[in-house]
Design a protein around this motif. Structure first.
Motif, PDB file in Angstrom:
ATOM      1  N   VAL A  34       0.965  -1.263   0.077  1.00 53.41           N
ATOM      2  CA  VAL A  34       0.012  -0.071   0.076  1.00 53.41           C
ATOM      3  C   VAL A  34       0.843   1.203   0.073  1.00 53.41           C
ATOM      4  N   ASN A  35       0.703   2.101  -1.117  1.00 51.30           N
ATOM      5  CA  ASN A  35       1.465   3.309  -0.984  1.00 51.30           C
ATOM      6  C   ASN A  35       0.685   4.426  -0.658  1.00 51.30           C
ATOM      7  N   LEU A  36       1.153   5.188   0.275  1.00 47.71           N
ATOM      8  CA  LEU A  36       0.148   6.076   1.078  1.00 47.71           C
ATOM      9  C   LEU A  36       0.800   7.644   0.667  1.00 47.71           C
ATOM     10  N   LEU A  37       0.366   8.410  -0.019  1.00 49.74           N
ATOM     11  CA  LEU A  37       0.457   9.672  -0.574  1.00 49.74           C
ATOM     12  C   LEU A  37      -0.261  10.526   0.176  1.00 49.74           C
ATOM     13  N   SER A  38       0.397  11.782   0.589  1.00 51.25           N
ATOM     14  CA  SER A  38      -0.217  12.981   1.092  1.00 51.25           C
ATOM     15  C   SER A  38       0.524  14.172   1.240  1.00 51.25           C
ATOM     16  N   SER A  39      -0.143  15.259   1.493  1.00 50.44           N
ATOM     17  CA  SER A  39       0.967  16.550   1.739  1.00 50.44           C
ATOM     18  C   SER A  39       1.268  16.403   3.227  1.00 50.44           C
ATOM     19  N   CYS A 126       5.928  15.044  -6.824  1.00 54.36           N
ATOM     20  CA  CYS A 126       6.836  14.143  -7.178  1.00 54.36           C
ATOM     21  C   CYS A 126       6.470  12.540  -6.908  1.00 54.36           C
ATOM     22  N   PRO A 127       5.934  12.317  -5.812  1.00 45.32           N
ATOM     23  CA  PRO A 127       5.819  10.904  -5.626  1.00 45.32           C
ATOM     24  C   PRO A 127       4.690  10.168  -6.441  1.00 45.32           C
ATOM     25  N   ALA A 128       3.698  11.185  -6.991  1.00 48.77           N
ATOM     26  CA  ALA A 128       2.787  10.781  -7.822  1.00 48.77           C
ATOM     27  C   ALA A 128       3.196  10.295  -9.329  1.00 48.77           C
ATOM     28  N   SER A 129       4.339  10.566  -9.756  1.00 51.82           N
ATOM     29  CA  SER A 129       4.807  10.139 -10.740  1.00 51.82           C
ATOM     30  C   SER A 129       5.647   8.722 -10.807  1.00 51.82           C
ATOM     31  N   TYR A 130       5.656   8.167  -9.519  1.00 49.52           N
ATOM     32  CA  TYR A 130       6.671   7.036  -9.437  1.00 49.52           C
ATOM     33  C   TYR A 130       5.944   5.755  -9.079  1.00 49.52           C
ATOM     34  N   ASP A 131       5.821   4.841  -9.739  1.00 47.33           N
ATOM     35  CA  ASP A 131       4.979   3.598  -9.486  1.00 47.33           C
ATOM     36  C   ASP A 131       6.078   2.793  -8.545  1.00 47.33           C
ATOM     37  N   LEU A 132       5.552   2.289  -7.302  1.00 46.84           N
ATOM     38  CA  LEU A 132       6.378   1.364  -6.387  1.00 46.84           C
ATOM     39  C   LEU A 132       5.987  -0.014  -6.382  1.00 46.84           C
ATOM     40  N   GLY A 133       5.422  -0.432  -7.453  1.00 49.09           N
ATOM     41  CA  GLY A 133       4.809  -1.831  -7.419  1.00 49.09           C
ATOM     42  C   GLY A 133       3.876  -2.116  -6.541  1.00 49.09           C
ATOM     43  N   GLU A 134       3.103  -0.882  -6.115  1.00 54.75           N
ATOM     44  CA  GLU A 134       2.060  -1.117  -5.082  1.00 54.75           C
ATOM     45  C   GLU A 134       0.900  -1.951  -5.631  1.00 54.75           C
ATOM     46  N   THR A 135       0.417  -2.554  -4.590  1.00 56.62           N
ATOM     47  CA  THR A 135      -1.208  -3.151  -5.053  1.00 56.62           C
ATOM     48  C   THR A 135      -2.360  -2.036  -4.876  1.00 56.62           C
ATOM     49  N   LEU A 136      -1.848  -1.183  -3.970  1.00 58.50           N
ATOM     50  CA  LEU A 136      -3.034  -0.035  -3.934  1.00 58.50           C
ATOM     51  C   LEU A 136      -2.401   1.388  -3.701  1.00 58.50           C
ATOM     52  N   ARG A 137      -2.707   2.239  -4.262  1.00 61.62           N
ATOM     53  CA  ARG A 137      -2.337   3.595  -3.937  1.00 61.62           C
ATOM     54  C   ARG A 137      -3.379   4.520  -3.347  1.00 61.62           C
ATOM     55  N   ILE A 138      -3.144   4.983  -2.272  1.00 60.68           N
ATOM     56  CA  ILE A 138      -4.147   5.552  -1.396  1.00 60.68           C
ATOM     57  C   ILE A 138      -3.586   7.025  -1.274  1.00 60.68           C
ATOM     58  N   VAL A 139      -4.447   8.141  -1.669  1.00 60.51           N
ATOM     59  CA  VAL A 139      -4.316   9.454  -1.470  1.00 60.51           C
ATOM     60  C   VAL A 139      -4.988   9.866  -0.157  1.00 60.51           C
ATOM     61  N   LEU A 140      -4.365  10.600   0.708  1.00 60.19           N
ATOM     62  CA  LEU A 140      -4.902  11.301   1.968  1.00 60.19           C
ATOM     63  C   LEU A 140      -5.133  12.689   1.857  1.00 60.19           C
ATOM     64  N   ALA A 141      -6.052  13.130   2.372  1.00 64.68           N
ATOM     65  CA  ALA A 141      -6.247  14.663   2.490  1.00 64.68           C
ATOM     66  C   ALA A 141      -7.062  15.071   3.638  1.00 64.68           C
ATOM     67  N   SER A 142      -6.526  15.876   4.487  1.00 69.85           N
ATOM     68  CA  SER A 142      -6.928  16.397   5.857  1.00 69.85           C
ATOM     69  C   SER A 142      -8.262  17.333   5.548  1.00 69.85           C
ATOM     70  N   VAL A 143      -9.153  17.536   6.336  1.00 71.28           N
ATOM     71  CA  VAL A 143     -10.409  18.436   6.304  1.00 71.28           C
ATOM     72  C   VAL A 143      -9.775  19.829   6.195  1.00 71.28           C
ATOM     73  N   THR A 144      -8.462  20.110   6.849  1.00 71.22           N
ATOM     74  CA  THR A 144      -7.742  21.419   6.746  1.00 71.22           C
ATOM     75  C   THR A 144      -7.208  21.928   5.363  1.00 71.22           C
ATOM     76  N   GLU A 145      -7.153  21.087   4.664  1.00 68.24           N
ATOM     77  CA  GLU A 145      -6.494  21.440   3.111  1.00 68.24           C
ATOM     78  C   GLU A 145      -7.283  22.182   2.160  1.00 68.24           C
ATOM     79  N   GLY A 146      -8.605  22.027   2.419  1.00 68.05           N
ATOM     80  CA  GLY A 146      -9.574  22.650   1.301  1.00 68.05           C
ATOM     81  C   GLY A 146     -10.066  21.596   0.442  1.00 68.05           C
ATOM     82  N   GLU A 147     -11.194  21.977   0.223  1.00 67.52           N
ATOM     83  CA  GLU A 147     -12.072  21.152  -0.666  1.00 67.52           C
ATOM     84  C   GLU A 147     -11.551  20.909  -2.243  1.00 67.52           C
ATOM     85  N   ASP A 148     -10.824  22.029  -2.534  1.00 70.08           N
ATOM     86  CA  ASP A 148     -10.145  22.075  -4.078  1.00 70.08           C
ATOM     87  C   ASP A 148      -9.030  21.182  -4.170  1.00 70.08           C
ATOM     88  N   LYS A 149      -8.366  20.450  -3.038  1.00 64.52           N
ATOM     89  CA  LYS A 149      -7.263  19.787  -3.333  1.00 64.52           C
ATOM     90  C   LYS A 149      -7.098  19.065  -4.392  1.00 64.52           C
TER      91      LYS A 149
END
Length: 289
Positions: A34-39, A126-149
């Motif tokens: 599982v590849n976890l991406l976020s700010s 940067c991480p968005a462009s690199y496949d790590l061989g993941e089964t799942l790519r999950i992107v997280l965003a907190s409620v403080t980051e804005g609806e337009d993230k």
């Protein structure tokens, strides 16, 4: 300019090949990645610590690798879960790559690991462009980051198999508009699931573990529209360049013109000449072997 583009494509093609091999090797041993991406500051470490603790309590063999530019703080936190954890210090590099990941896993990842969570560098570019061989790519965003993230970072959200909203316990305080956020996600990645979580309240506990186990056991994952529409030049059957973004052979896409390669003006990838830092459940110590 053509030479720069050619170099970018060659580096990304090499990463894709490494990711394909890594994906096959890990799948053969029964490990889902599982590849976890976020700010930065999205709360993914807090959420991941809860998920690792839950997995361990359920008897699921799980491990985690966390990447940061500096400090072992996140590894120390994750190690409190009691599962094997490794810290990778990139010393300035803004993302992990498949070859780098494979080197860190060699000789470290326990043979019986069913789930491996990768906490990528806090960065949605940067991480968005690199496949790590993941089964799942999950992107997280907190409620403080804005609806337009999702609109601001279309590649990151557009390639996600799952979108997770964090810190929902303070959603009302920051006037988070859930409906608008969901609508923006749908514009970028139609049909992708969006789940709400709060590490503080325990909302959504187990969602990462459950989705990862399901994918490991063969449940089909969401296929982002971006991966169906786009083609990378090194994947094209006719050998001709494609417009727009370009796609990994395993379903991930790079944004057109994205420039991160081994001649990029970043500091060395991993501290101490490529030797990662390892954190065991009971202690935090640097790996020098």
């Amino acid at each position: 300019m053509c030479r720069v583009v050619d170099l970018q494509q060659a580096v990304l093609a090499k990463n894709d090949a490494c990711a394909h091999t890594l994906r096959e090797d890990l799948a053969a041993r029964g490990t889902a990645v599982v590849n976890l991406l976020s700010s930065p500051g999205s709360g993914k470490t807090a959420l991941l610590e809860r998920e690792l603790t839950l997995a361990r309590s359920r008897g699921i063999p799980v491990a985690a690798l966390t990447a940061d530019l500096a400090t072992e703080n996140d590894a120390v936190r994750l190690a409190r879960s009691g599962v094997p954890v490794k810290q990778v210090l990139t010393d300035g590099l803004c993302h992990l790559e498949a070859e780098m990941l494979g080197g860190h896993l060699h000789g470290w990842l326990p043979a019986d690991t069913r789930l491996l969570f990768i906490e990528n560098v806090g960065n949605l570019v940067c991480p968005a462009s690199y496949d790590l061989g993941e089964t799942l790519r999950i992107v997280l965003a907190s409620v403080t980051e804005g609806e337009d993230k999702p609109l601001k970072y279309p590649t990151a959200f557009g390639l996600a198999h799952l979108v997770v909203v964090t810190k929902t316990d303070i959603a009302e305080a920051v006037s988070f508009d859930e409906a608008e956020f969901r609508a923006n996600v749908e514009r970028i990645n139609p049909g992708v699931e969006v789940v709400l979580t709060s590490a503080r309240r325990g909302e959504g506990d187990g969602v990462l573990v459950d989705r990862a186990l399901a994918a490991r056991d063969g449940t089909p994952v969401h296929i982002p529209v971006m991966t169906r529409k786009s083609h990378h030049v090194h994947d094209a059957e006719d050998g001709q360049p494609r417009d727009e973004s370009h796609t990994h052979g395993d379903g991930h896409t790079h944004e057109k013109g994205h420039s991160h390669h081994r001649e990029h003006a970043h500091a060395p990838r991993v501290q101490d000449g490529g030797r990662p830092h390892t954190t065991d459940p009971d202690t935090v110590a640097s790996s020098r072997s």
